[in-house]
Design a protein around this motif. Sequence first.
Motif, PDB file in Angstrom:
ATOM      1  N   ILE A  18       0.872  -1.174   0.000  1.00  0.00           N
ATOM      2  CA  ILE A  18       0.000   0.000   0.000  1.00  0.00           C
ATOM      3  C   ILE A  18       0.909   1.224   0.000  1.00  0.00           C
ATOM      4  O   ILE A  18       1.788   1.345   0.858  1.00  0.00           O
ATOM      5  N   ARG A  23      -1.435   5.295   2.618  1.00  0.00           N
ATOM      6  CA  ARG A  23      -1.354   5.017   4.059  1.00  0.00           C
ATOM      7  C   ARG A  23      -1.483   6.300   4.863  1.00  0.00           C
ATOM      8  O   ARG A  23      -2.165   6.335   5.893  1.00  0.00           O
ATOM      9  N   ARG A  24      -0.869   7.374   4.386  1.00  0.00           N
ATOM     10  CA  ARG A  24      -0.990   8.660   5.095  1.00  0.00           C
ATOM     11  C   ARG A  24      -2.422   9.173   5.042  1.00  0.00           C
ATOM     12  O   ARG A  24      -2.961   9.651   6.042  1.00  0.00           O
ATOM     13  N   ILE A  28      -2.897   5.007   8.239  1.00  0.00           N
ATOM     14  CA  ILE A  28      -2.483   3.633   8.514  1.00  0.00           C
ATOM     15  C   ILE A  28      -1.004   3.642   8.881  1.00  0.00           C
ATOM     16  O   ILE A  28      -0.169   4.101   8.110  1.00  0.00           O
ATOM     17  N   GLU A  29      -0.698   3.157  10.074  1.00  0.00           N
ATOM     18  CA  GLU A  29       0.678   3.087  10.569  1.00  0.00           C
ATOM     19  C   GLU A  29       1.182   1.647  10.468  1.00  0.00           C
ATOM     20  O   GLU A  29       0.384   0.709  10.338  1.00  0.00           O
ATOM     21  N   ASP A  32      -0.565  -1.621  12.083  1.00  0.00           N
ATOM     22  CA  ASP A  32      -2.004  -1.445  12.287  1.00  0.00           C
ATOM     23  C   ASP A  32      -2.729  -2.675  11.766  1.00  0.00           C
ATOM     24  O   ASP A  32      -2.301  -3.323  10.807  1.00  0.00           O
ATOM     25  N   ILE A  34      -5.716  -4.389   9.750  1.00  0.00           N
ATOM     26  CA  ILE A  34      -6.548  -4.050   8.598  1.00  0.00           C
ATOM     27  C   ILE A  34      -7.623  -5.128   8.453  1.00  0.00           C
ATOM     28  O   ILE A  34      -7.312  -6.319   8.461  1.00  0.00           O
ATOM     29  N   LYS A  47      -9.128   0.077   7.766  1.00  0.00           N
ATOM     30  CA  LYS A  47      -8.373   0.134   9.013  1.00  0.00           C
ATOM     31  C   LYS A  47      -9.283  -0.321  10.148  1.00  0.00           C
ATOM     32  O   LYS A  47     -10.424   0.120  10.267  1.00  0.00           O
TER      33      LYS A  47
END
Length: 98
Positions: A18, A23-24, A28-29, A32, A34, A47
Amino acid sequence: MEHTDMLRKVDRLGRIGISVKLRREMNIEMYDDIEIFLEDDFVILKKFHAIRPCLITGQVREGNLEFANGKIVLSPEGVRVLLKELKKCTSNKNNIVL
């Protein structure tokens, strides 16, 4: 469904990457969780939030309350907003009595 103009190949272990941009945008870190959903011929990634967001404010916090067997989740602020709107809807002019 929004098109992202991104194309990714599945690697030999079945993984896809991704992009940093996506992701930003989705906050999404690394590490994380999903959720993966299947809908017709679509794979949907979302998320995961262990604490579900308020339906009115979108706040994700431990103080959120669940109603109707978990079908409705509201933050304390969401409860105040909903009560205010319900009072308007249930006024005598609308002929609704609780």
